[in-house]
Design a protein around this motif. Sequence first.
Motif, PDB file in Angstrom:
ATOM      1  N   VAL A  59       0.865  -1.180   0.000  1.00 40.17           N
ATOM      2  CA  VAL A  59       0.000   0.000   0.000  1.00 40.17           C
ATOM      3  C   VAL A  59       0.900   1.227   0.000  1.00 40.17           C
ATOM      4  O   VAL A  59       1.782   1.361   0.854  1.00 40.17           O
ATOM      5  N   LEU A  60       0.686   2.100  -0.963  1.00 37.55           N
ATOM      6  CA  LEU A  60       1.557   3.264  -1.097  1.00 37.55           C
ATOM      7  C   LEU A  60       0.797   4.535  -0.742  1.00 37.55           C
ATOM      8  O   LEU A  60      -0.181   4.896  -1.390  1.00 37.55           O
ATOM      9  N   THR A  61       1.249   5.190   0.305  1.00 41.90           N
ATOM     10  CA  THR A  61       0.740   6.500   0.698  1.00 41.90           C
ATOM     11  C   THR A  61       1.932   7.451   0.765  1.00 41.90           C
ATOM     12  O   THR A  61       3.091   7.019   0.695  1.00 41.90           O
ATOM     13  N   ARG A  62       1.657   8.727   0.910  1.00 43.01           N
ATOM     14  CA  ARG A  62       2.765   9.676   1.027  1.00 43.01           C
ATOM     15  C   ARG A  62       3.611   9.375   2.254  1.00 43.01           C
ATOM     16  O   ARG A  62       4.843   9.482   2.215  1.00 43.01           O
ATOM     17  N   GLU A  63       2.942   8.995   3.334  1.00 43.40           N
ATOM     18  CA  GLU A  63       3.677   8.681   4.557  1.00 43.40           C
ATOM     19  C   GLU A  63       4.579   7.464   4.348  1.00 43.40           C
ATOM     20  O   GLU A  63       5.737   7.451   4.784  1.00 43.40           O
ATOM     21  N   GLU A  64       4.047   6.436   3.663  1.00 38.11           N
ATOM     22  CA  GLU A  64       4.846   5.243   3.403  1.00 38.11           C
ATOM     23  C   GLU A  64       5.993   5.548   2.444  1.00 38.11           C
ATOM     24  O   GLU A  64       7.091   4.997   2.576  1.00 38.11           O
ATOM     25  N   LEU A  65       5.748   6.420   1.479  1.00 36.26           N
ATOM     26  CA  LEU A  65       6.803   6.801   0.547  1.00 36.26           C
ATOM     27  C   LEU A  65       7.936   7.518   1.276  1.00 36.26           C
ATOM     28  O   LEU A  65       9.122   7.242   1.037  1.00 36.26           O
ATOM     29  N   LEU A  66       7.588   8.420   2.175  1.00 38.02           N
ATOM     30  CA  LEU A  66       8.612   9.141   2.933  1.00 38.02           C
ATOM     31  C   LEU A  66       9.374   8.194   3.860  1.00 38.02           C
ATOM     32  O   LEU A  66      10.594   8.338   4.040  1.00 38.02           O
ATOM     33  N   ARG A  67       8.664   7.217   4.427  1.00 38.50           N
ATOM     34  CA  ARG A  67       9.347   6.222   5.256  1.00 38.50           C
ATOM     35  C   ARG A  67      10.289   5.377   4.408  1.00 38.50           C
ATOM     36  O   ARG A  67      11.421   5.075   4.809  1.00 38.50           O
ATOM     37  N   HIS A  68       9.819   4.991   3.220  1.00 38.43           N
ATOM     38  CA  HIS A  68      10.627   4.219   2.271  1.00 38.43           C
ATOM     39  C   HIS A  68      11.893   4.998   1.909  1.00 38.43           C
ATOM     40  O   HIS A  68      12.993   4.437   1.844  1.00 38.43           O
ATOM     41  N   LEU A 126       1.893   6.780  -8.978  1.00 37.41           N
ATOM     42  CA  LEU A 126       1.296   8.116  -8.987  1.00 37.41           C
ATOM     43  C   LEU A 126      -0.222   8.040  -8.846  1.00 37.41           C
ATOM     44  O   LEU A 126      -0.838   8.897  -8.208  1.00 37.41           O
ATOM     45  N   ALA A 127      -0.819   7.002  -9.427  1.00 36.42           N
ATOM     46  CA  ALA A 127      -2.264   6.818  -9.281  1.00 36.42           C
ATOM     47  C   ALA A 127      -2.613   6.480  -7.833  1.00 36.42           C
ATOM     48  O   ALA A 127      -3.571   7.022  -7.263  1.00 36.42           O
ATOM     49  N   GLU A 128      -1.854   5.587  -7.219  1.00 35.36           N
ATOM     50  CA  GLU A 128      -2.110   5.214  -5.827  1.00 35.36           C
ATOM     51  C   GLU A 128      -1.956   6.404  -4.892  1.00 35.36           C
ATOM     52  O   GLU A 128      -2.660   6.516  -3.883  1.00 35.36           O
ATOM     53  N   LEU A 129      -1.034   7.290  -5.226  1.00 41.88           N
ATOM     54  CA  LEU A 129      -0.775   8.456  -4.386  1.00 41.88           C
ATOM     55  C   LEU A 129      -1.756   9.592  -4.641  1.00 41.88           C
ATOM     56  O   LEU A 129      -1.679  10.637  -3.992  1.00 41.88           O
ATOM     57  N   GLY A 130      -2.657   9.407  -5.601  1.00 46.59           N
ATOM     58  CA  GLY A 130      -3.645  10.429  -5.895  1.00 46.59           C
ATOM     59  C   GLY A 130      -3.148  11.540  -6.792  1.00 46.59           C
ATOM     60  O   GLY A 130      -3.836  12.548  -6.984  1.00 46.59           O
ATOM     61  N   VAL A 131      -1.955  11.364  -7.358  1.00 50.11           N
ATOM     62  CA  VAL A 131      -1.409  12.377  -8.265  1.00 50.11           C
ATOM     63  C   VAL A 131      -2.099  12.299  -9.621  1.00 50.11           C
ATOM     64  O   VAL A 131      -2.347  13.321 -10.270  1.00 50.11           O
ATOM     65  N   LEU A 132      -2.422  11.087 -10.049  1.00 45.19           N
ATOM     66  CA  LEU A 132      -3.115  10.862 -11.316  1.00 45.19           C
ATOM     67  C   LEU A 132      -4.515  10.341 -11.051  1.00 45.19           C
ATOM     68  O   LEU A 132      -4.708   9.491 -10.173  1.00 45.19           O
ATOM     69  N   GLY A 133      -5.472  10.825 -11.825  1.00 43.71           N
ATOM     70  CA  GLY A 133      -6.814  10.285 -11.768  1.00 43.71           C
ATOM     71  C   GLY A 133      -6.905   8.980 -12.533  1.00 43.71           C
ATOM     72  O   GLY A 133      -5.955   8.564 -13.208  1.00 43.71           O
ATOM     73  N   PHE A 158       4.521  17.052  -8.145  1.00 48.58           N
ATOM     74  CA  PHE A 158       4.478  16.223  -6.938  1.00 48.58           C
ATOM     75  C   PHE A 158       5.856  16.179  -6.281  1.00 48.58           C
ATOM     76  O   PHE A 158       5.981  16.256  -5.050  1.00 48.58           O
ATOM     77  N   SER A 159       6.887  16.078  -7.096  1.00 48.82           N
ATOM     78  CA  SER A 159       8.257  16.079  -6.592  1.00 48.82           C
ATOM     79  C   SER A 159       8.557  17.362  -5.818  1.00 48.82           C
ATOM     80  O   SER A 159       9.165  17.331  -4.739  1.00 48.82           O
ATOM     81  N   LEU A 160       8.107  18.482  -6.345  1.00 52.10           N
ATOM     82  CA  LEU A 160       8.325  19.763  -5.668  1.00 52.10           C
ATOM     83  C   LEU A 160       7.574  19.826  -4.342  1.00 52.10           C
ATOM     84  O   LEU A 160       8.099  20.319  -3.342  1.00 52.10           O
ATOM     85  N   ARG A 161       6.343  19.320  -4.331  1.00 52.15           N
ATOM     86  CA  ARG A 161       5.558  19.350  -3.095  1.00 52.15           C
ATOM     87  C   ARG A 161       6.218  18.525  -1.996  1.00 52.15           C
ATOM     88  O   ARG A 161       6.212  18.913  -0.827  1.00 52.15           O
ATOM     89  N   LEU A 162       6.784  17.382  -2.378  1.00 49.53           N
ATOM     90  CA  LEU A 162       7.427  16.518  -1.390  1.00 49.53           C
ATOM     91  C   LEU A 162       8.875  16.915  -1.117  1.00 49.53           C
ATOM     92  O   LEU A 162       9.493  16.389  -0.194  1.00 49.53           O
ATOM     93  N   GLN A 163       9.405  17.808  -1.959  1.00 47.23           N
ATOM     94  CA  GLN A 163      10.812  18.214  -1.872  1.00 47.23           C
ATOM     95  C   GLN A 163      11.746  17.006  -2.032  1.00 47.23           C
ATOM     96  O   GLN A 163      12.734  16.855  -1.310  1.00 47.23           O
ATOM     97  N   ILE A 164      11.400  16.160  -3.001  1.00 45.78           N
ATOM     98  CA  ILE A 164      12.233  15.018  -3.380  1.00 45.78           C
ATOM     99  C   ILE A 164      12.622  15.210  -4.842  1.00 45.78           C
ATOM    100  O   ILE A 164      11.745  15.299  -5.703  1.00 45.78           O
ATOM    101  N   PRO A 165      13.908  15.303  -5.169  1.00 43.24           N
ATOM    102  CA  PRO A 165      14.313  15.471  -6.571  1.00 43.24           C
ATOM    103  C   PRO A 165      13.740  14.359  -7.453  1.00 43.24           C
ATOM    104  O   PRO A 165      13.602  13.212  -7.014  1.00 43.24           O
ATOM    105  N   LEU A 182      12.663   5.704  -6.030  1.00 41.80           N
ATOM    106  CA  LEU A 182      11.825   5.324  -4.895  1.00 41.80           C
ATOM    107  C   LEU A 182      10.516   4.693  -5.355  1.00 41.80           C
ATOM    108  O   LEU A 182      10.090   3.657  -4.827  1.00 41.80           O
ATOM    109  N   LEU A 183       9.874   5.301  -6.342  1.00 37.87           N
ATOM    110  CA  LEU A 183       8.605   4.764  -6.828  1.00 37.87           C
ATOM    111  C   LEU A 183       8.811   3.411  -7.498  1.00 37.87           C
ATOM    112  O   LEU A 183       8.042   2.468  -7.282  1.00 37.87           O
TER     113      LEU A 183
END
Length: 239
Positions: free
Chosen positions: A19-28, A185-192, A214-221, A228-229
């Motif tokens: 399951v991929l969420t923003r929180e899980e991505l940041l933990r990853h 990106l779909a799982e994270l809600g970035v794409l419909g 999305f990269s800018l919002r998370l501040q991840i290059p 990561l994805l």
Amino acid sequence: MDLELYRPTKPLPTGRLSVLTREELLRHRLEHRNAVKRRLEEFAALKKASATRLFYELCYCILTPQSKGLVCDRIVADLAGRGVLLEPVTRRGELEVALQRTRFWRTKTRHILEAWRRFGPCGEEPLDALLREAGCFQSPVDFRDWLRERMRGVGVGLKETSHFLRNIGYGDGLAIIDRHVIRCLAELGVLGAAEGSIRSEGDYRRVESMAAAFSLRLQIPLAELDLLLWSAKTGYIFK
């Protein structure tokens, strides 16, 4: 790191995220930051590589569409190690046999032969010379688009050109939009639901711009975000 040798790339295990969420991505990201840094440093080192070594990396990106990256990587390492990619015209038979482990191997054989003629170390436009033009462009995307136009006819589109540039240290600001990244990106809600289909270069640019935002919002290059994805769905960091 010997920049002249093409050795098989070592997958760096991360485990999959069911399951991929923003929180899980940041933990990853936090958990695997050293592996990501290591791989990006390996890419960056290739900025100093020779035209021959750069040609090997281009061959890898020519092979990857609809084929497994791990298999393509081993094929290029084998062909480079045996010297086949230094004389692909006269050793076409060996090239064809090796490429039969990929899809559309006949087309990819022709593309590698054409790439050798045009972009090999003795070609019309050696890759090291083309890459020296990067500083003439306002953004990495502008340079990618220019290079993609130069490379028409060798089987690389926007994705493969971005892939090539990322793998040789020119990936800042570029996204590599493949099925794994689209799914994430779909799982994270970035794409419909209807936004992940890529049928044209316009579609690719649209998804790329959404990934960049999305990269800018998370501040991840973007170069880091792609690894990561991709690893979140495959279980390992590759190339």
